[in-house]
Design an enzyme around this catalytic site. Structure first.
Site, PDB file in Angstrom:
ATOM      1  N   LYS A  52       0.838  -1.203   0.000  1.00 33.20           N
ATOM      2  CA  LYS A  52       0.000   0.000   0.000  1.00 33.20           C
ATOM      3  C   LYS A  52       0.872   1.253   0.000  1.00 33.20           C
ATOM      4  O   LYS A  52       0.627   2.188  -0.744  1.00 33.20           O
ATOM      5  CB  LYS A  52      -0.952  -0.020   1.197  1.00 33.20           C
ATOM      6  CG  LYS A  52      -2.076  -1.044   1.013  1.00 33.20           C
ATOM      7  CD  LYS A  52      -2.844  -1.334   2.298  1.00 33.20           C
ATOM      8  CE  LYS A  52      -3.820  -2.511   2.057  1.00 33.20           C
ATOM      9  NZ  LYS A  52      -4.464  -2.983   3.283  1.00 33.20           N
ATOM     10  N   GLN A  96      -5.428  -2.037   9.403  1.00 29.05           N
ATOM     11  CA  GLN A  96      -5.160  -3.343   8.812  1.00 29.05           C
ATOM     12  C   GLN A  96      -5.720  -4.454   9.703  1.00 29.05           C
ATOM     13  O   GLN A  96      -5.479  -4.471  10.914  1.00 29.05           O
ATOM     14  CB  GLN A  96      -3.645  -3.517   8.602  1.00 29.05           C
ATOM     15  CG  GLN A  96      -3.251  -4.779   7.871  1.00 29.05           C
ATOM     16  CD  GLN A  96      -3.724  -4.824   6.427  1.00 29.05           C
ATOM     17  OE1 GLN A  96      -3.771  -3.821   5.741  1.00 29.05           O
ATOM     18  NE2 GLN A  96      -4.093  -6.010   5.963  1.00 29.05           N
ATOM     19  N   ASP A 119     -11.621   1.810   3.222  1.00 26.90           N
ATOM     20  CA  ASP A 119     -11.797   0.359   3.096  1.00 26.90           C
ATOM     21  C   ASP A 119     -13.266   0.005   2.853  1.00 26.90           C
ATOM     22  O   ASP A 119     -13.587  -1.123   2.465  1.00 26.90           O
ATOM     23  CB  ASP A 119     -11.357  -0.333   4.399  1.00 26.90           C
ATOM     24  CG  ASP A 119     -10.015  -1.038   4.274  1.00 26.90           C
ATOM     25  OD1 ASP A 119      -9.645  -1.407   3.148  1.00 26.90           O
ATOM     26  OD2 ASP A 119      -9.365  -1.231   5.315  1.00 26.90           O
TER      27      ASP A 119
HETATM   28  N1  GUN Z   1      -6.777  -7.567   5.770  1.00 27.87           N
HETATM   29  C1  GUN Z   1      -6.914  -8.309   4.649  1.00 27.87           C
HETATM   30  N2  GUN Z   1      -7.430  -7.568   3.651  1.00 27.87           N
HETATM   31  C2  GUN Z   1      -7.638  -6.338   4.162  1.00 27.87           C
HETATM   32  C3  GUN Z   1      -8.152  -5.118   3.617  1.00 27.87           C
HETATM   33  O1  GUN Z   1      -8.547  -5.020   2.447  1.00 27.87           O
HETATM   34  N3  GUN Z   1      -8.197  -4.064   4.477  1.00 27.87           N
HETATM   35  C4  GUN Z   1      -7.779  -4.136   5.753  1.00 27.87           C
HETATM   36  N4  GUN Z   1      -7.889  -3.047   6.513  1.00 27.87           N
HETATM   37  N5  GUN Z   1      -7.309  -5.244   6.284  1.00 27.87           N
HETATM   38  C5  GUN Z   1      -7.234  -6.330   5.492  1.00 27.87           C
END
Ligand code: GUN
Length: 289
Positions: A52, A96, A119
């Site tokens: 990211k 996350q 998200d």
């Molecule tokens: N853990 C696995 N995929 C994701 C995601 O798309 N966003 C977040 N915040 N955590 C994750």
């Protein structure tokens, strides 16, 4: 079989974002800014968050990574979220997942200001998404819609099976593809661990979206000839021949399926990069709001 090159498409779309953000900078405006909170050091989460941050650089976004040890208290985490909610320099942020057991994930997700929830996990955004109102779409389903659109894969009237009912992939994906919209209008079946005749549902489907987290679960004899395969799985399997001791495989038997299907996403290089792209698109949307 035609490969759906998520990595290549994400790179191209990040270049498009870069041109936009460079124009903002030239005009003396600040760049879009995405923040991420990472608790603990789960290797998969570390790797997602690294991607990211790197993608933000490629797209000309600012990024901030906030790390806390796995022992962080829930109240400290909620305090951080409060700060991000009121920080006018940050357009959007993510926490996350997964979080350590002692932290109530729902409480955390509810604390995120919906206008910064890039998200799309807050019930406000999830509800708007389900009703077809303007909202942040969850990043993985969003990235998949963009891939289907770019590759001109028809969905209208098609039979789609979504394998796995998670809040972040399977459930929103099934809703989005069944809605009356350009990439949508499909007949969607959501299958899960309690589904009977699972193989029949998969075999009847024109498009298979696998998001169960079981390495190479979908085998060639389970799918219809000419089906489109979208593999969301990123599983680490032990492999002594690799320097790092493991390799990444998806939820489908990629090698076995190549001669049977029409389109397929690879792992890595398929859905993963497009998930990050979905997040960047949401951050741009938050910035423009
Ligand atoms: N853990 C696995 N995929 C994701 C995601 O798309 N966003 C977040 N915040 N955590 C994750």
């Amino acid at each position: 079989m035609e490969l759906i090159d998520g990595r290549g498409l994400a790179l191209k779309l990040k270049e498009d974002l870069r041109k936009k953000t460079d124009k903002f900078a030239e005009a003396g405006r600040r760049r879009p800014h995405l923040a991420a909170i990472l608790v603990g050091n789960d290797p998969a989460s570390e790797s997602y968050v690294r991607n990211k941050v790197r993608s933000c650089e490629q797209a000309g976004f600012e990024s901030t990574l906030i790390r806390r040890p796995s022992e962080v208290s829930e109240s400290e985490l909620l305090g951080l979220i409060d700060e991000l909610n009121s920080n006018s320099e940050i357009d959007g942020y993510i926490v996350q997942l997964p979080l350590p057991m002692h932290i109530d994930e729902q409480k955390v997700l509810l604390a995120i200001k919906p206008s910064k929830d890039v998200d799309g996990f807050h019930p406000m955004n999830f509800g708007k998404m389900a009703l077809g109102m303007d909202s942040f779409l969850p990043a993985t389903p969003y990235g998949i819609l963009l891939m289907l659109e770019y590759y001109n894969i028809p969905t209208e009237g098609k039979e789609v099976v979504v394998i796995g009912r998670s809040n972040i992939v399977g459930t929103p994906m099934s809703i989005l593809l069944s809605r009356k919209q350009k990439v949508g209008n499909a007949t969607v079946t959501l299958v899960h661990s309690r589904t009977q005749n699972l193989a029949n549902h998969i075999k009847n489907s024109d498009i298979v979206i696998a998001a169960i987290g079981i390495p190479e679960f979908v085998k060639p004899d389970m799918v219809k000839k000419g089906a489109v395969i979208i593999d969301v799985g990123i599983n680490r399997v032990e492999d002594a021949s690799k320097k790092r001791g493991y390799r990444l495989v998806g939820d489908v038997d990629f090698e076995g399926l190549t001669s049977k299907v029409s389109f397929m996403t690879p792992v890595p290089g398929g859905v993963g990069p497009m998930t990050v792209l979905g997040l960047l698109m949401n951050t741009m949307k938050a910035y423009e709001m």
